[in-house]
Every structure is written in structure tokens, then in C-alpha cells.
Design a protein around this motif. Structure first.
Motif, PDB file in Angstrom:
ATOM      1  N   TRP B 144      78.351  56.962  11.681  1.00 41.06           N
ATOM      2  CA  TRP B 144      76.846  57.594  11.672  1.00 41.06           C
ATOM      3  C   TRP B 144      76.100  57.624  12.877  1.00 41.06           C
ATOM      4  O   TRP B 144      75.401  58.688  13.077  1.00 41.06           O
ATOM      5  CB  TRP B 144      76.037  56.386  10.662  1.00 41.06           C
ATOM      6  CG  TRP B 144      76.144  56.821   9.167  1.00 41.06           C
ATOM      7  CD1 TRP B 144      76.974  56.106   8.505  1.00 41.06           C
ATOM      8  CD2 TRP B 144      75.623  57.939   8.678  1.00 41.06           C
ATOM      9  NE1 TRP B 144      77.023  56.640   7.484  1.00 41.06           N
ATOM     10  CE2 TRP B 144      76.122  57.768   7.343  1.00 41.06           C
ATOM     11  CE3 TRP B 144      74.652  58.608   8.803  1.00 41.06           C
ATOM     12  CZ2 TRP B 144      75.575  58.545   6.351  1.00 41.06           C
ATOM     13  CZ3 TRP B 144      74.095  59.535   7.958  1.00 41.06           C
ATOM     14  CH2 TRP B 144      74.623  59.589   6.502  1.00 41.06           C
ATOM     15  N   ASN B 146      77.671  58.969  15.598  1.00 36.97           N
ATOM     16  CA  ASN B 146      78.047  60.221  15.804  1.00 36.97           C
ATOM     17  C   ASN B 146      77.167  61.360  15.120  1.00 36.97           C
ATOM     18  O   ASN B 146      76.719  62.259  15.625  1.00 36.97           O
ATOM     19  CB  ASN B 146      79.665  60.547  15.738  1.00 36.97           C
ATOM     20  CG  ASN B 146      79.989  61.625  16.273  1.00 36.97           C
ATOM     21  OD1 ASN B 146      79.345  62.019  17.287  1.00 36.97           O
ATOM     22  ND2 ASN B 146      81.323  62.236  15.418  1.00 36.97           N
ATOM     23  N   ARG B 147      77.116  61.159  13.851  1.00 36.39           N
ATOM     24  CA  ARG B 147      76.299  62.011  12.934  1.00 36.39           C
ATOM     25  C   ARG B 147      74.938  62.129  13.462  1.00 36.39           C
ATOM     26  O   ARG B 147      74.382  63.203  13.448  1.00 36.39           O
ATOM     27  CB  ARG B 147      76.351  61.501  11.561  1.00 36.39           C
ATOM     28  CG  ARG B 147      76.194  62.607  10.704  1.00 36.39           C
ATOM     29  CD  ARG B 147      76.784  62.037   9.258  1.00 36.39           C
ATOM     30  NE  ARG B 147      78.286  61.915   9.192  1.00 36.39           N
ATOM     31  CZ  ARG B 147      78.945  60.688   8.508  1.00 36.39           C
ATOM     32  NH1 ARG B 147      78.073  59.867   7.831  1.00 36.39           N
ATOM     33  NH2 ARG B 147      80.106  60.546   8.231  1.00 36.39           N
ATOM     34  N   PHE B 148      74.148  61.104  13.822  1.00 35.21           N
ATOM     35  CA  PHE B 148      72.803  61.065  14.206  1.00 35.21           C
ATOM     36  C   PHE B 148      72.792  61.757  15.535  1.00 35.21           C
ATOM     37  O   PHE B 148      71.786  62.387  16.025  1.00 35.21           O
ATOM     38  CB  PHE B 148      72.086  59.705  14.303  1.00 35.21           C
ATOM     39  CG  PHE B 148      71.835  59.049  12.944  1.00 35.21           C
ATOM     40  CD1 PHE B 148      71.639  59.929  11.792  1.00 35.21           C
ATOM     41  CD2 PHE B 148      71.996  57.498  12.742  1.00 35.21           C
ATOM     42  CE1 PHE B 148      71.586  59.184  10.557  1.00 35.21           C
ATOM     43  CE2 PHE B 148      71.712  57.213  11.454  1.00 35.21           C
ATOM     44  CZ  PHE B 148      71.521  58.073  10.501  1.00 35.21           C
TER      45      PHE B 148
END
Lengths: 313, 252
Positions: B144, B146-148
Motif C-alpha cells: 500500500w 508503494n501504491r499510494f
């Protein structure tokens, strides 16, 4: 060989107790009825996380906290299978959520009552889940495959929750005088709302002929309500608690209890949105959904970039 | 300080850190950004509560005064709590919760992997059971972050803000005192100084991947090893302990 009559084929499957699967032909009104019923059921699970979730941070022992947290998580899991079952009929999660968040879709009215004390957590598990099981057990054999299969798992977990709820009530009923008083107060407040969960009396219930024909319903509201009272009374007596109903007594002729009807005016008021917590529950769901918007957008944007990179490579 | 006293304090430190973190995480239950994530974070909270319960049970046993894990959880004041300061920080938005979790998961995976080799069989057992769970937690929080970091401008900004807020509390995780010194000698405790370089490396890689910048020259907030906390902990305890304290003789 004549032309296949889909409607006849569908009817004959129902008649043989066969299961209808997502790819099978089905009449529009069957599809619509199921989408409405399954999505309402899913919404009830999701909204149902709130009244019990209200006590997670205040559960009075570490074990009680683990049990409650796991229970609330199970309810969320039920919501997830049910949304998936409804999606197999051609609706989408976004569409269903939108209906919930804008107040168009219904969910079980019981969750519009507040959980005021720790005993309410027990009462909800024991009585509310108990009543839900009575309604849902017949759905394990309902004609639509994905719904029936979801219900098998859900019923198993709900029976477990019901036992946990009763166990919690046992600790209170045999505990200190203050704990016993808490248990009695919770029973007083949850008794009638639980009886309302079976729906209006049969004489006022809209014709559910289709629901019975489609094996979505097998017993009437009043039959189920009677069975619930008969089942609950010995459990209540064991706890040394009483129901808030002076008219409740054993009737030897019908081999069941006579009892007072709940206040159907209150029932209608809660359904219309005037229960103690309708507005809070909906506001809470909307708040989480709105505050989560940027998370969902980020996940989508990230997935899109990953796909682009993959395609470019 | 006897070894028994040191072990009691060490168990409290680990148990309280798990309990308070899980208490914070469980505030999200029913309020997550979407259903799957609500379930995932609740699952993580459940694992960490379970670990906290086991550690506090062991703490009660090492204390040997007949107290139970519930007595320890519900009848100690904030000055008697030893949870790491990072765990009591408010959840903030989902980005802050996630980045706090990533910093802790990265520490915990290394820590419990080492603790599973402890000469104390109970601690080694609890640790061994936790490794699999924390591996999953870390995969979740890292993915998450990395995703954000690579999602939208908003998710990146929120993540960077969350990191700025939580960062000053991360360093305390590595702090050691006479309890550690005594128990390291006996082969029971983990030498935290051995974990630091790798944690810094993994975290700086994670931050780089997510385009984040670690705040520079931030003073490290400490105090929890001595039972000194911020203002948040007494509110967490007031809420968590209210019922048992109102009914001190009751069993639940």
C-alpha cells in the motif's frame, strides 16, 4: 424438435428442486427479486458491523475483544460473499453501494437500534443472530445456486455467533447484580425489535407467493416468529431473566407460547427512517465511503500505470 | 533488578506494544476505505491482539503475583504501560495508518525472527507463531505504501504527510536499557542494535520506491521504556478500561 421454451425449462427445474445457476435463463422478475433480496441482505451485514463495532475498543476482556472483532469481521465477510452472489445476477458493487448510501436500498431495521451497554453485544449475538438464522436457514436450499451456497457458510458462522452471544449473556446473568441488571435491560430493549425482524403479521404481509414458488421463502412470518419465541423462552428462563411481556404464557393446546405483538407503528416508523440510529448509520457508511474515495482512486490509478508499463514493456 | 523483574518488564513492553497497536487498528473496523481493506486491516488487528494477549499472559506468569493478562491490560495506568510511542499515535488518514504499520512491520518481522531463537521457550514460541503473520502484514503495508506513492498526487501527498508525522516515533523502537542488557546476556532478549542497519536499508528502499523523502534531522521521541507517554495513551486506556474499572469485581 421444437423451439426450446426457456420459461418452461426454468419452471421444470424449479419443480424438480434443481438449482438455477448464473448462466441459466431466468425470468426478469426472478432476477430482480433476487438482486433486491441479496443486496439488502449484504447491506444488512455491512450496516450490522456498526452497532457491534461500537464496543470493540471497550470490550471488557482481551478474549471478549478478540471474539467481538472476529465476529464483526465475519459480518463483513458475509457482506462480501453476498455482494458477489448479487453481482452474478448482473448488477455491480458500485450500483448496490450507491443504492445503500443514498438511502434507496433497505437493510435490516434492527441495526437502527443503538447498542447502549456491553450486554447489548450479547443480546445482538444471541437474539438478533438467532432470529436471522431462523430466517436464513431455509435459504440454504433456495433455488439460486450462488445465494444458497453463500447461505450455507453464513448460517454456520451465524450459529457460532449466536452461541457466543448467549455465552456472553450467561457471564452477565450469573455475574454481579449490576451485570445481571445490564443483561435484563438489554433483553427488555431488544425483545420486541427482534420479534419485528420476522416482518409484519401474515394478514398484513404483501403476497409472497412468488417467494414461496421460487423456494426463497418456505414459512410465513408468523410461523417463524412463533418458533423463535418457543425456542428462546427456555434459554431466557435458564438465565433467570424475564421478557418484557405480561401476556407471555405457555399455551398447552397449541404447544407454544402466547405472546404480545410488537408495536407495528414503531416498526413502520423505523423502516421509514425514523428509528433511533437510521441517520447515524447511513451517515457513518457515507463518511467511511467518502473518506475512502482517494484510497480507491489511488489503487485504480496505480493499477492503470502498472498495466501501461506492462504493455509498454 | 533480578532477571525475573527484567523479563516481566520485557514481556510488558512487547505485550503493551502489540495491544495498543491493535487497539488503534481496530478503530478502523467497520470504517475502512472499502470492504476488502476493512477485512484485511481487521485481520491484522486480530493477529496483533492475539500476540498481545499471549505476551501479557506470559507477563502475568513471570510477575508471579497472581495477576492475569486482563488485570494487566485493564488495571494499569498509563505510567505503568510500556508500549512504544509509535503505536499510540492517532490513526490519522489511511495513509498515515499504513505508513505507521509499514515502519512497525519492518521492525517486527526482523525482531520476532530473532526472538524466535530466544533461550526463553515461551517467547521463542510466541515469536515463531508471529513470523508468518507479520510476513503477511508487511507485504500488505509495503504494497500500500508503494501504491499510494505511485497512485495519485493526493495519495502521494497524504502518504508523505503521514510519514512526516510518524517518523519521529520510529527511532524509539531500537532503544535499549538495563532490561535489554541483562536479558541479552542470558540469551533471552534481542540485541536491537543488530537490527537497525537492515531496517534503515529496507525502509529507505521502500521510501525511494514510493518517491518519499524521510524527514531530515528529526529528533527521536522517546520515553515509553520508562512508562512516559504522550497525551494520547491515557485516552486510549480510559476508553479501553472503562468497563472493567466500573465493575472491578466482575468476570466477563
Amino acid at each position: 424438435m421444437g423451439v426450446i421454451n426457456f420459461e418452461e425449462l426454468f419452471e421444470s427445474k424449479l419443480a424438480k428442486n434443481d438449482i438455477i445457476e448464473p448462466k441459466d435463463w431466468m425470468p426478469d422478475n426472478y432476477r430482480k427479486h433476487l438482486i433486491r433480496q441479496i443486496s439488502q441482505h449484504a447491506h444488512s451485514e455491512i450496516v450490522g458491523m456498526l452497532p457491534e463495532g461500537n464496543w470493540i475498543t471497550r470490550a471488557p476482556s482481551l478474549r471478549a475483544k478478540l471474539v467481538l472483532l472476529a465476529k464483526v469481521q465475519d459480518e463483513g465477510g458475509h457482506g462480501l460473499y453476498l455482494y458477489t452472489a448479487a453481482e452474478s445476477l448482473g448488477t455491480s458493487r458500485d450500483e448496490m453501494l450507491d443504492a445503500l448510501l443514498t438511502g434507496k436500498a433497505k437493510y435490516s431495521s434492527i441495526f437502527n437500534y443503538p447498542t447502549l451497554t456491553w450486554a447489548d453485544v450479547g443480546a445482538v449475538g444471541w437474539l438478533v443472530d438467532g432470529a436471522a438464522i431462523m430466517n436464513q436457514v431455509m435459504l440454504q436450499r433456495t433455488s439460486y445456486g450462488p445465494y444458497a451456497r453463500a447461505m450455507v457458510r453464513i448460517c454456520k458462522e451465524e450459529s457460532f455467533h449466536q452461541r457466543q452471544g448467549y455465552e456472553l449473556m450467561t457471564h452477565l446473568a450469573f455475574g454481579t447484580p449490576a451485570q445481571k441488571e445490564m443483561a435484563q435491560d438489554a433483553l427488555n430493549r431488544w425483545w420486541y425489535p427482534t420479534l419485528m425482524m420476522f416482518g409484519p403479521p401474515d394478514v398484513e404481509s404483501p403476497n409472497s407467493e412468488n417467494a414461496i414458488k421460487w423456494r426463497i421463502k418456505r414459512e410465513t412470518n408468523d410461523e417463524l416468529r412463533q418458533r423463535f419465541v418457543n425456542q428462546s423462552m427456555p434459554q431466557i428462563e435458564y438465565l433467570g431473566l424475564t421478557v418484557p411481556d405480561k401476556n407471555l404464557k405457555w399455551n398447552e393446546t397449541k404447544k407454544g407460547y402466547d405472546f404480545s405483538e410488537p408495536d407495528w407503528t414503531e416498526f413502520k416508523a423505523v423502516i421509514k427512517g425514523n428509528g433511533p440510529c437510521n441517520k447515524e448509520r447511513l451517515a457513518s457508511r457515507n463518511k467511511s465511503h467518502n473518506e475512502g474515495a482517494w484510497v480507491r482512486e489511488a489503487a485504480t490509478a496505480y493499477a492503470k500505470k502498472q498495466n501501461e508499463n506492462y504493455e509498454a514493456a | 533488578m533480578t532477571s525475573q523483574e527484567a523479563l516481566f518488564n520485557y514481556n510488558l513492553r512487547l505485550g503493551d506494544t502489540s495491544l495498543i497497536l491493535a487497539q488503534r487498528l481496530s478503530e478502523w473496523t467497520g470504517h475502512g476505505p472499502f470492504l476488502e481493506e476493512d477485512l484485511a486491516l481487521t485481520n491484522i488487528a486480530l493477529d496483533i491482539f492475539g500476540r498481545g494477549k499471549a505476551l501479557l499472559e506470559y507477563a502475568a506468569k513471570t510477575e508471579g503475583k497472581g495477576r492475569t493478562e486482563d488485570d494487566l491490560a485493564f488495571f494499569r495506568n498509563d505510567r505503568e504501560y510500556f508500549n512504544a510511542l509509535i503505536t499510540e499515535q492517532p490513526n490519522g488518514d489511511y495513509a498515515k495508518t499504513i505508513v505507521r504499520q509499514a515502519l512497525i512491520d519492518c521492525f517486527d518481522l526482523a525482531f520476532y525472527s530473532e526472538l524466535s531463537k530466544s533461550k526463553d521457550e515461551t517467547l521463542a514460541g510466541i515469536a515463531a507463531k508471529s513470523i508468518k503473520e507479520i510476513t503477511y502484514h508487511k507485504r500488505h503495508s509495503f504494497s500500500w505504501v508503494n501504491r499510494f506513492g505511485n497512485g495519485t498526487e493526493e495519495s502521494f501527498n497524504r502518504l508523505q504527510n503521514g510519514l512526516n508525522e510518524i517518523w519521529p516515533y520510529a527511532g524509539e523502537l531500537f532503544e535499549m536499557n538495563e532490561v535489554d542488557a541483562l536479558l541479552i546476556k542470558e540469551g533471552i532478549a534481542v540485541d536491537l542494535s543488530m537490527l537497525k542497519a537492515n531496517w534503515e536499508k529496507e525502509i529507505s528502499q521502500l521510501l525511494a520506491k514510493a518517491n518519499l523523502v524521510a524527514p531530515e534531522g528529526t529528533y527521536v521521541q522517546t520515553g515509553s521504556r520508562k512508562g512516559l507517554h504522550g497525551e494520547h495513551l491515557s485516552y486510549i486506556l480510559a476508553e479501553m478500561q472503562s468497563l472493567p474499572r466500573m465493575h472491578p469485581t466482575a468476570k466477563w
